[in-house]
Design a protein around this motif. Sequence first.
Motif, PDB file in Angstrom:
ATOM      1  N   GLN A 263       1.138  12.262   0.381  1.00 52.71           N
ATOM      2  CA  GLN A 263       0.138  11.487   1.124  1.00 52.71           C
ATOM      3  C   GLN A 263       0.009  11.952   2.576  1.00 52.71           C
ATOM      4  OE1 GLN A 263      -1.681   9.135  -0.548  1.00 52.71           O
ATOM      5  NE2 GLN A 263      -0.512   9.863  -2.318  1.00 52.71           N
ATOM      6  N   MET A 264       0.952  12.765   3.027  1.00 47.00           N
ATOM      7  CA  MET A 264       0.967  13.173   4.427  1.00 47.00           C
ATOM      8  C   MET A 264      -0.011  14.305   4.693  1.00 47.00           C
ATOM      9  SD  MET A 264       5.074  13.075   5.179  1.00 47.00           S
ATOM     10  CE  MET A 264       6.044  11.596   4.842  1.00 47.00           C
ATOM     11  N   LYS A 265      -0.375  14.447   5.959  1.00 47.79           N
ATOM     12  CA  LYS A 265      -1.237  15.544   6.387  1.00 47.79           C
ATOM     13  C   LYS A 265      -0.520  16.878   6.133  1.00 47.79           C
ATOM     14  CE  LYS A 265      -3.370  15.097  10.329  1.00 47.79           C
ATOM     15  NZ  LYS A 265      -3.665  15.061  11.795  1.00 47.79           N
ATOM     16  N   PRO A 266      -1.176  17.847   5.503  1.00 46.99           N
ATOM     17  CA  PRO A 266      -0.535  19.151   5.284  1.00 46.99           C
ATOM     18  C   PRO A 266      -0.061  19.743   6.610  1.00 46.99           C
ATOM     19  CG  PRO A 266      -2.547  18.989   4.009  1.00 46.99           C
ATOM     20  CD  PRO A 266      -2.525  17.788   4.894  1.00 46.99           C
ATOM     21  N   GLY A 267       1.169  20.271   6.605  1.00 46.28           N
ATOM     22  CA  GLY A 267       1.733  20.845   7.817  1.00 46.28           C
ATOM     23  C   GLY A 267       2.442  19.842   8.703  1.00 46.28           C
ATOM     24  N   VAL A 268       2.681  18.631   8.204  1.00 51.63           N
ATOM     25  CA  VAL A 268       3.368  17.603   8.978  1.00 51.63           C
ATOM     26  C   VAL A 268       4.801  18.046   9.276  1.00 51.63           C
ATOM     27  CG1 VAL A 268       4.219  16.350   6.949  1.00 51.63           C
ATOM     28  CG2 VAL A 268       3.813  15.109   9.086  1.00 51.63           C
ATOM     29  N   ARG A 269       5.351  17.534  10.358  1.00 48.68           N
ATOM     30  CA  ARG A 269       6.743  17.780  10.723  1.00 48.68           C
ATOM     31  C   ARG A 269       7.464  16.439  10.790  1.00 48.68           C
ATOM     32  NH1 ARG A 269       3.677  21.839  12.843  1.00 48.68           N
ATOM     33  NH2 ARG A 269       4.626  23.926  12.860  1.00 48.68           N
ATOM     34  N   ILE A 270       8.673  16.356  10.207  1.00 50.45           N
ATOM     35  CA  ILE A 270       9.378  15.085  10.023  1.00 50.45           C
ATOM     36  C   ILE A 270      10.689  15.101  10.805  1.00 50.45           C
ATOM     37  CG2 ILE A 270      10.461  13.557   8.323  1.00 50.45           C
ATOM     38  CD1 ILE A 270       8.496  14.721   6.254  1.00 50.45           C
ATOM     39  N   ILE A 271      10.964  14.008  11.507  1.00 50.10           N
ATOM     40  CA  ILE A 271      12.203  13.851  12.277  1.00 50.10           C
ATOM     41  C   ILE A 271      12.922  12.602  11.792  1.00 50.10           C
ATOM     42  CG2 ILE A 271      13.219  13.541  14.563  1.00 50.10           C
ATOM     43  CD1 ILE A 271       9.664  14.728  14.454  1.00 50.10           C
TER      44      ILE A 271
ATOM     45  N   ALA B 114       5.694  21.316   7.201  1.00 49.49           N
ATOM     46  CA  ALA B 114       5.939  22.541   7.961  1.00 49.49           C
ATOM     47  C   ALA B 114       7.393  22.678   8.378  1.00 49.49           C
ATOM     48  CB  ALA B 114       5.044  22.570   9.200  1.00 49.49           C
ATOM     49  N   GLY B 115       8.079  21.578   8.573  1.00 51.74           N
ATOM     50  CA  GLY B 115       9.477  21.632   8.983  1.00 51.74           C
ATOM     51  C   GLY B 115      10.043  20.248   9.161  1.00 51.74           C
ATOM     52  N   ALA B 116      11.351  20.192   9.338  1.00 53.02           N
ATOM     53  CA  ALA B 116      12.014  18.901   9.516  1.00 53.02           C
ATOM     54  C   ALA B 116      13.193  19.061  10.462  1.00 53.02           C
ATOM     55  CB  ALA B 116      12.480  18.345   8.171  1.00 53.02           C
TER      56      ALA B 116
END
Length: 526
Positions: free
Chosen positions: A220-228, A251-253
Amino acid sequence: MPKVLIADKLSPSAVEVFRRNGIEADVAVGLTPEELKEKISAYDGLAVRSATKVTSSILTSASGLKVVGRAGIGVDNIDVPAATQRGIVVMNTPGGNAITTAEHAISMMLALARRIPQANESTKAGRWEKSKFTGVEVTNKILGVVGCGNIGAIVADRARGLKMRVVAYDPFLSHERARDIGVRKVDTLDELYKDADFITLHVPMTDQTKGMIDAGAMTQMKPGVRIINCARGGLIVEEDLKAAIQEGQVAGAAIDVFEEEPAKSNPLFELEETICTPHLGASTNEAQEKVAVQIAEQMSDFLLTGAVSNALNMPSLTAEESERLGPYMTLAEQLGSFAGQLTESGLRAVTLEYEGHVAELNTRPLTQTALASLLRPMLDTVNMVNAPVIARERDIDVAEIKYERPSDYHTLIRLTVQTENQKRSVAGTLFGGDKPRLVEIKGIPVEAEVGPHMLYITNEDKPGLIGNLGRTLGDAGVNIATFHLGRAARGSDAIALIEIDEPLSPPVLDQVRKLPHIKQVKPLRF
């Protein structure tokens, strides 16, 4: 002279506080469980951080222990129910490391955006790979904050200073509070997922939040999202995150907490797109100084005067009040927990009404207990001590009303919750002077005893519901312990409160929701 054992590394200031108050403090860091079991019976207090595991076995050996103090927020390493059973108070220090944790989340976000750890490693290895580590700006990007309590609000404030746009999801965040801290509140996680370029988690580990970031959420997230994630391990399904990164959806975490810690191996360690740190959220000199001094002061107050602050398992009551208010405390906790588990939108106001005998008592501890239980499904650090503060921070109005008029019952407590979408009330009394019962839900009379596993159902008052429901649960092998019904009037809205012997599996719960005439089904745990 009271004696305290400091079993984890704390600032020397903690020892100074204890000794200044006339309390003997011994420091013994790195004890094995067996060594701790041998020593603990000689102490009145035990001060720990996260390394020492205060298990039921250790508490059983702690014949003289009165208080366990955690220098920090999380008490995952302390068996709180076992401590409660043995009459041992468990304290923590909420808020002591909020700024440090928020700053770590911001640092992780910036490092993730510019790939700083990877570039550092490459450069020190003698490779000048400038084009390989092209990053992204955070200016004008959207940061999605999941959980906008104390730490989340600080993160939002720092992000706005970086010229980011901030959206927040938190069922307990009012629109007024959101405006005050400069964020845009969204009503669903899907809306946040759709908009956010970066997502940072600041929620506790509960049944509702465990594994909340899974494969379905990430699609459901925007493509290329970054998660912390600097909150709790287990909020993210780590294998799903690995797959989403490999597929390019994420994209990364940047991850500071893991499902299993210490994390010697982890699927996220294998990826170049991840930044991993060993649970450093609270690891600054300033934060460790704050929480060490705070826990030493709280434990000293308790051991010397009996004062209780930030306790997770004990109300702030005198001995005389405790005996008198005990059954009412249980009732208030049940009312708050019932309403809290049904609350799915921002809280605006909470009202406690006291009628009959209870109106003559000290009701402040009852209100604080009900409020803490109301907030606890989404805020695991809340207790009766800090619940009023949290309510004020979130612009939740709390009111007490006492009636001298006679009640239909000898004593009655009614809890009314006003959310952004609706008003709901639940009331209870004591049978036989000490047996809590629910007697009214949304103005509908009902008589129900609360059990560990319950189903709350709203339905149309039409024939067939009881038979269909009983058949569905019976076919699933689920036994009904008690069944309580109520309705406003014949043919109008009705409710059912059912105690079952075990929680329903998701497929069975889905079957129940699809039965004719059912409007809502909510599993409850007490």
